[in-house]
Design a protein around this motif. Structure first.
Motif, short mmCIF file in Angstrom:
data_model
loop_
_atom_site.label_atom_id
_atom_site.label_comp_id
_atom_site.label_asym_id
_atom_site.label_seq_id
_atom_site.Cartn_x
_atom_site.Cartn_y
_atom_site.Cartn_z
N GLU A 23 34.45 31.35 45.14
CA GLU A 23 33.20 31.17 44.24
C GLU A 23 31.98 30.98 45.39
N GLU A 24 32.05 30.61 46.53
CA GLU A 24 30.89 30.34 47.36
C GLU A 24 30.68 31.79 48.03
N ILE A 25 31.61 32.73 48.20
CA ILE A 25 31.25 34.16 48.51
C ILE A 25 30.52 34.70 47.48
N LEU A 26 31.13 34.62 46.20
CA LEU A 26 30.49 35.24 45.18
C LEU A 26 29.04 34.98 44.87
N GLU A 27 28.89 33.45 44.85
CA GLU A 27 27.53 33.09 44.77
C GLU A 27 26.56 33.75 45.85
N THR A 28 26.94 33.85 46.97
CA THR A 28 25.85 34.46 47.92
C THR A 28 25.93 35.80 47.60
N LEU A 29 27.08 36.53 47.47
CA LEU A 29 27.07 37.93 47.32
C LEU A 29 26.24 38.43 46.24
N SER A 30 26.20 37.63 45.11
CA SER A 30 25.65 38.24 44.00
C SER A 30 24.29 37.59 43.60
N GLN A 31 23.54 37.24 44.76
CA GLN A 31 22.09 37.03 44.64
C GLN A 31 21.36 38.44 44.41
N GLY A 32 20.47 38.23 43.33
CA GLY A 32 19.72 39.38 43.05
C GLY A 32 20.37 40.45 42.67
N THR A 33 21.85 40.31 42.14
CA THR A 33 22.60 41.69 41.42
C THR A 33 23.73 40.85 40.65
N ASP A 34 24.47 41.83 40.19
CA ASP A 34 25.96 41.54 39.50
C ASP A 34 27.08 41.78 40.35
N VAL A 35 28.10 40.98 40.55
CA VAL A 35 29.08 41.29 40.99
C VAL A 35 30.53 41.00 40.08
N ALA A 36 31.20 42.13 40.02
CA ALA A 36 32.58 41.83 39.23
C ALA A 36 33.82 41.80 40.11
N THR A 37 34.61 40.97 40.05
CA THR A 37 35.68 40.90 40.44
C THR A 37 37.06 41.16 39.69
N VAL A 38 37.68 42.16 40.02
CA VAL A 38 39.01 42.43 39.27
C VAL A 38 40.10 42.29 40.16
N TYR A 39 41.06 40.96 39.98
CA TYR A 39 41.86 40.40 40.59
C TYR A 39 43.41 40.58 40.07
N HIS A 40 44.07 41.07 41.05
CA HIS A 40 45.56 41.32 40.42
C HIS A 40 46.64 40.97 41.73
N SER A 41 47.29 40.20 41.59
CA SER A 41 48.46 39.67 42.85
C SER A 41 49.71 40.21 42.67
N GLU A 42 50.37 40.27 43.93
CA GLU A 42 51.75 40.72 43.77
C GLU A 42 52.66 39.73 42.52
N ASN A 43 52.09 38.53 42.24
CA ASN A 43 52.57 37.61 41.18
C ASN A 43 52.40 37.83 40.02
N ASN A 44 51.61 38.88 39.72
CA ASN A 44 51.04 39.26 38.25
C ASN A 44 50.05 38.23 37.75
N ASP A 45 49.36 37.64 38.80
CA ASP A 45 48.04 36.97 38.57
C ASP A 45 47.12 37.77 38.44
N GLU A 46 46.35 37.53 37.28
CA GLU A 46 45.22 38.60 36.74
C GLU A 46 43.92 37.80 36.54
N LEU A 47 42.80 38.50 37.24
CA LEU A 47 41.52 37.45 37.14
C LEU A 47 40.48 38.32 37.31
#
Length: 116
Positions: A23-47
């Protein structure tokens, strides 16, 4: 981490890491823009996480999309956006990720230090 410039933004691909879900990285990275994270892990976690202007707007696990969090969690379902990850990323950022983008773009490899 691999990074490439796209018209209207950038694409970051990371393997075996969760920096794009911090969250801290996303809050900094998204200043003035949009950031979309598509996450999938080897444990089938999908976010999916959408950040805009330093704020987490929507965050949810694809298997439990009805349990969305953030300041505007329903926006990702507006305008008939599908539940597919890259369709949602395009919906919130306006950047279309095609096979050509993923296979013909020149990526720079970036070494990221571990978070404390």
């Amino acid at each position: 981490m691999a990074v490439t410039q796209l018209t209207g933004g950038a694409l970051i691909v990371e393997q075996y890491s969760q920096l794009g879900t911090d969250e801290e990285i996303l809050e900094t990275l998204s200043q003035g823009t949009d950031v979309a994270t598509v996450y999938h892990s080897e444990n089938n976690d999908e976010l999916f996480i959408w950040s805009k202007d330093g704020e987490i707007r929507a965050s949810f696990d694809f298997r439990h999309a009805s349990w969305r969090e953030g300041s505007d969690p329903d926006y990702v379902l507006d305008e008939e956006a599908s539940g597919r990850a890259f369709d949602l990323a395009e919906h919130v950022t306006g950047i279309r990720l095609t096979e050509a983008v993923l296979t013909t773009s020149n990526f720079s490899i970036v070494r990221v230090p571990a978070l404390a």
